[in-house]
Design a protein around this motif. Structure first.
Motif, PDB file in Angstrom:
ATOM      1  N   GLU A  97     -46.911  -6.342  30.329  1.00 39.11           N
ATOM      2  CA  GLU A  97     -46.711  -6.623  31.709  1.00 39.11           C
ATOM      3  C   GLU A  97     -45.695  -8.005  31.907  1.00 39.11           C
ATOM      4  N   LYS A  98     -44.962  -7.734  32.985  1.00 42.00           N
ATOM      5  CA  LYS A  98     -44.235  -8.751  33.315  1.00 42.00           C
ATOM      6  C   LYS A  98     -45.008  -9.715  33.980  1.00 42.00           C
ATOM      7  N   GLU A  99     -44.573 -11.025  33.961  1.00 38.68           N
ATOM      8  CA  GLU A  99     -45.082 -12.386  34.338  1.00 38.68           C
ATOM      9  C   GLU A  99     -45.121 -12.241  35.875  1.00 38.68           C
ATOM     10  N   THR A 100     -46.222 -12.197  36.490  1.00 40.79           N
ATOM     11  CA  THR A 100     -46.298 -12.404  38.107  1.00 40.79           C
ATOM     12  C   THR A 100     -46.320 -14.100  38.626  1.00 40.79           C
ATOM     13  N   LYS A 101     -45.623 -14.150  39.697  1.00 41.04           N
ATOM     14  CA  LYS A 101     -45.737 -15.562  39.917  1.00 41.04           C
ATOM     15  C   LYS A 101     -45.597 -15.380  41.768  1.00 41.04           C
TER      16      LYS A 101
ATOM     17  N   HIS B 192     -48.475  -0.898  45.785  1.00 43.39           N
ATOM     18  CA  HIS B 192     -50.045  -1.447  45.658  1.00 43.39           C
ATOM     19  C   HIS B 192     -49.774  -3.087  45.281  1.00 43.39           C
ATOM     20  N   ILE B 193     -48.966  -3.686  46.174  1.00 42.26           N
ATOM     21  CA  ILE B 193     -48.802  -5.295  46.339  1.00 42.26           C
ATOM     22  C   ILE B 193     -49.438  -5.810  47.354  1.00 42.26           C
TER      23      ILE B 193
ATOM     24  N   VAL C  46     -46.071 -13.298  48.481  1.00 40.77           N
ATOM     25  CA  VAL C  46     -46.741 -12.260  47.659  1.00 40.77           C
ATOM     26  C   VAL C  46     -46.616 -12.754  45.940  1.00 40.77           C
ATOM     27  N   ASN C  47     -47.414 -11.999  45.328  1.00 46.06           N
ATOM     28  CA  ASN C  47     -47.493 -12.626  44.010  1.00 46.06           C
ATOM     29  C   ASN C  47     -47.011 -11.053  43.271  1.00 46.06           C
ATOM     30  N   LEU C  48     -45.925 -11.032  42.418  1.00 47.79           N
ATOM     31  CA  LEU C  48     -45.453 -10.226  41.578  1.00 47.79           C
ATOM     32  C   LEU C  48     -44.403 -10.625  40.733  1.00 47.79           C
ATOM     33  N   SER C  49     -43.816  -9.836  39.859  1.00 50.75           N
ATOM     34  CA  SER C  49     -42.673 -10.353  38.938  1.00 50.75           C
ATOM     35  C   SER C  49     -41.363 -10.371  39.502  1.00 50.75           C
TER      36      SER C  49
ATOM     37  N   THR D 177     -38.705 -19.320  45.152  1.00 55.59           N
ATOM     38  CA  THR D 177     -39.965 -19.622  44.286  1.00 55.59           C
ATOM     39  C   THR D 177     -40.433 -20.854  44.879  1.00 55.59           C
ATOM     40  N   GLU D 178     -41.575 -21.162  44.433  1.00 53.57           N
ATOM     41  CA  GLU D 178     -42.442 -22.413  45.231  1.00 53.57           C
ATOM     42  C   GLU D 178     -41.556 -23.596  45.100  1.00 53.57           C
ATOM     43  N   GLU D 179     -40.928 -23.598  43.971  1.00 54.48           N
ATOM     44  CA  GLU D 179     -39.927 -24.983  43.674  1.00 54.48           C
ATOM     45  C   GLU D 179     -38.910 -25.022  44.679  1.00 54.48           C
ATOM     46  N   GLU D 180     -38.371 -23.894  45.037  1.00 56.60           N
ATOM     47  CA  GLU D 180     -37.194 -23.926  46.101  1.00 56.60           C
ATOM     48  C   GLU D 180     -37.272 -23.781  47.618  1.00 56.60           C
ATOM     49  N   ILE D 181     -38.664 -24.264  47.923  1.00 53.77           N
ATOM     50  CA  ILE D 181     -38.745 -24.350  49.325  1.00 53.77           C
ATOM     51  C   ILE D 181     -39.899 -25.393  49.580  1.00 53.77           C
ATOM     52  N   ILE D 182     -39.513 -25.864  50.924  1.00 50.18           N
ATOM     53  CA  ILE D 182     -40.463 -26.879  51.415  1.00 50.18           C
ATOM     54  C   ILE D 182     -41.576 -26.020  52.485  1.00 50.18           C
ATOM     55  N   TYR D 183     -42.844 -26.185  52.433  1.00 52.27           N
ATOM     56  CA  TYR D 183     -43.792 -25.181  53.204  1.00 52.27           C
ATOM     57  C   TYR D 183     -45.046 -25.889  53.579  1.00 52.27           C
ATOM     58  N   GLN D 184     -45.531 -25.377  54.490  1.00 56.45           N
ATOM     59  CA  GLN D 184     -46.857 -25.743  55.098  1.00 56.45           C
ATOM     60  C   GLN D 184     -47.618 -24.442  55.761  1.00 56.45           C
ATOM     61  N   GLU D 185     -48.766 -24.881  55.883  1.00 58.72           N
ATOM     62  CA  GLU D 185     -49.524 -23.949  56.691  1.00 58.72           C
ATOM     63  C   GLU D 185     -50.493 -24.889  57.636  1.00 58.72           C
TER      64      GLU D 185
END
Length: 176
Positions: A2-6, A32-33, A55-58, A82-90
């Motif tokens: 299985e491929k690594e999901t992130k 099915h994502i 989303v979480n996937l490969s 990816t998480e490292e490439e953005i600045i985000y908030q909720e």
């Protein structure tokens, strides 16, 4: 194997047309994502909407899905980060019983320590607003749940990329 999901944040720049959300969500559904979060708003360019999905996937799956999203007629361009490439908030809001605010000193400390703010107070309830990372919001929710939360809602992720997005220049020409 299985491929690594992130976790990926997907930004979709689009014309604001009816039915597009169904078609885009169907792209994920067929595979099915699960879409963890979704937000729709205006973008930096007039008449162009921006959707932000989490989303979480490969990465291999992500590339295929971006290709499918880009094929939709109303989609101007789709990106993933990816998480490292953005600045985000909720953001979130909690509705709590007013008596707690005055009778439970700990609530005031929780609000202060979490950098949340009180939006409104009346005889029956008060409303707390918090913006931050998902983990910060979940921690505040756990702390407040002990006292009884009347209502709770959380927004989808909003984000900007750390790198320059060429889409802004492209969209300017699209808009003229």
């Amino acid at each position: 194997m299985e491929k690594e999901t992130k976790q990926f944040t997907v930004s979709v720049y689009t014309e604001n047309n009816i039915g597009l959300l169904n078609r885009i969500s169907a792209i994920f559904q067929r595979r099915h994502i699960n879409i963890e979060s979704i937000n729709s708003s205006v973008s930096e360019i007039e008449s162009v909407s921006r959707w932000t999905l989490v989303v979480n996937l490969s990465e291999e799956q992500m590339k295929k899905i971006i290709g499918q999203i880009d094929k939709q007629v109303e989609v101007i361009k789709a990106y993933y980060h990816t998480e490292e490439e953005i600045i985000y908030q909720e953001s979130c809001i909690f509705k709590m019983r007013s008596d707690l605010l005055f009778d439970e000193r700990q609530i005031q400390n929780i609000i202060k320590d979490s950098n949340a703010r009180i939006v409104t107070v009346n005889r029956d309830f008060f409303v707390i607003e918090k913006s931050g990372r998902k983990e910060e919001i979940e921690m505040l929710q756990r702390e407040l749940s002990v006292f009884g939360i009347m209502q709770f809602t959380r927004s989808g992720r909003i984000s900007v990329s750390k790198d320059e997005m060429k889409i802004s220049k492209m969209l300017e020409t699209f808009n003229h």
